[in-house]
Design a protein around this motif. Structure first.
Motif, short mmCIF file in Angstrom:
data_model
loop_
_atom_site.label_atom_id
_atom_site.label_comp_id
_atom_site.label_asym_id
_atom_site.label_seq_id
_atom_site.Cartn_x
_atom_site.Cartn_y
_atom_site.Cartn_z
N PRO A 1 0.83 -1.21 0.00
CA PRO A 1 0.00 0.00 0.00
C PRO A 1 0.86 1.26 0.00
CG PRO A 1 -0.05 -1.07 2.15
CD PRO A 1 0.61 -2.02 1.21
N ASN A 2 0.36 2.30 -0.59
CA ASN A 2 1.10 3.55 -0.71
C ASN A 2 0.94 4.38 0.57
OD1 ASN A 2 2.69 5.53 -1.84
ND2 ASN A 2 0.97 6.54 -2.87
N VAL A 3 1.58 3.93 1.62
CA VAL A 3 1.56 4.62 2.90
C VAL A 3 2.98 5.06 3.22
CG1 VAL A 3 1.95 2.50 4.21
CG2 VAL A 3 0.79 4.42 5.32
N GLU A 4 3.13 6.03 4.08
CA GLU A 4 4.46 6.48 4.48
C GLU A 4 5.29 5.27 4.91
OE1 GLU A 4 7.56 8.93 4.92
OE2 GLU A 4 5.58 9.64 4.29
N PRO A 5 6.48 5.05 4.32
CA PRO A 5 7.27 3.84 4.61
C PRO A 5 7.54 3.61 6.09
CG PRO A 5 8.13 4.90 2.66
CD PRO A 5 7.07 5.83 3.21
N ILE A 6 7.83 4.66 6.84
CA ILE A 6 8.12 4.47 8.27
C ILE A 6 6.88 3.99 9.02
CG2 ILE A 6 7.62 6.85 8.97
CD1 ILE A 6 10.53 4.68 10.27
N VAL A 7 5.70 4.40 8.57
CA VAL A 7 4.45 3.93 9.17
C VAL A 7 4.27 2.44 8.88
CG1 VAL A 7 1.93 4.14 9.14
CG2 VAL A 7 3.37 6.20 9.08
#
Length: 227
Positions: free
Chosen positions: A170-176
């Motif tokens: 999914p296109n979510v902030e990588p650190i999240v």
């Protein structure tokens, strides 16, 4: 007339100091490992402030001056424990990835997080050791972040971004995404006692561990792979 030792006798005498030194080094390494494992248990269960050198020594039936002989202070011992466990995490990750050959970013991530998951199941104290410092803001937590967590995350984030570019995550902030996976990989170790109390199941049962990780792969990685 003075007798001269046979060549075999001279060779044996020459080897004795070397063998003795090796034995002493091995014994010292074993002692250090025992101290580090006992300290990991102590720090993970009590936290840094409540832990003591004497209690760590008592865990392995050792006189506490021997602990301070190897580690001059509690702070030094705590840092040595951190170095010890994070080196083992790195070795587990590298062993998991070695020999795998060319792979997609998402495959590399699955291997890396699976290695971390298996390590935390085998050594639940690892997660609890870090959690103790996360309960409050401390210089030790920042030291952990700078020395170990940031380098580890620094390897993972480019893999996450690459997998996102492959439309495999999914296109979510990588650190999240990373901390979501950390939460999932530490569930069995973090909730182990509660899990056992409510289910009568063992969080270290090999079949359960395999089933749990298969579910993680299906929920996190499988949904996008099936598109």
């Amino acid at each position: 007339m003075a007798s001269h030792p046979l060549p075999e006798a001279r060779d044996i005498r020459a080897r004795r100091p070397v063998e003795l030194k090796r034995t002493e080094q091995l014994r010292a390494q074993e002692t250090r490992s025992a101290i580090l494992n006992a300290a990991l248990t102590e720090f993970s269960s009590k936290g840094f402030e409540a832990a003591s050198i004497r209690s760590i020594a008592d865990r392995i039936g050792m006189q506490h001056p021997l602990v301070t002989y190897h580690f001059r202070s509690k702070e030094t011992l705590w840092q040595a424990v951190a170095e010890y466990v994070f080196e083992r995490v790195r070795q587990e990750r590298d062993a998991s990835l070695s020999g795998f050959g060319p792979a997609s970013a998402v495959d590399r991530l699955k291997l890396a997080y699976r290695a971390l998951f298996r390590f935390t199941v085998a050594f639940p104290e690892f997660h609890r050791f870090i959690l103790q410092e996360s309960l409050g803001s401390s210089s030790r937590l920042q030291w952990l972040a700078d020395a170990f967590l940031k380098p580890l995350i620094g390897w993972l984030l480019p893999q996450i971004r690459a997998a996102q570019e492959e439309h495999a995550l999914p296109n979510v902030e990588p650190i999240v995404f990373h901390y979501m996976l950390i939460s999932l990989t530490s569930t069995l170790s973090g909730f182990g006692p509660e899990f056992s109390a409510t289910s009568n199941l063992s969080p270290s049962d090999p079949a359960l561990v395999e089933e749990y990780w298969r579910t993680v792969e299906q929920l996190v990685f499988g949904a996008f792979a099936s598109r």
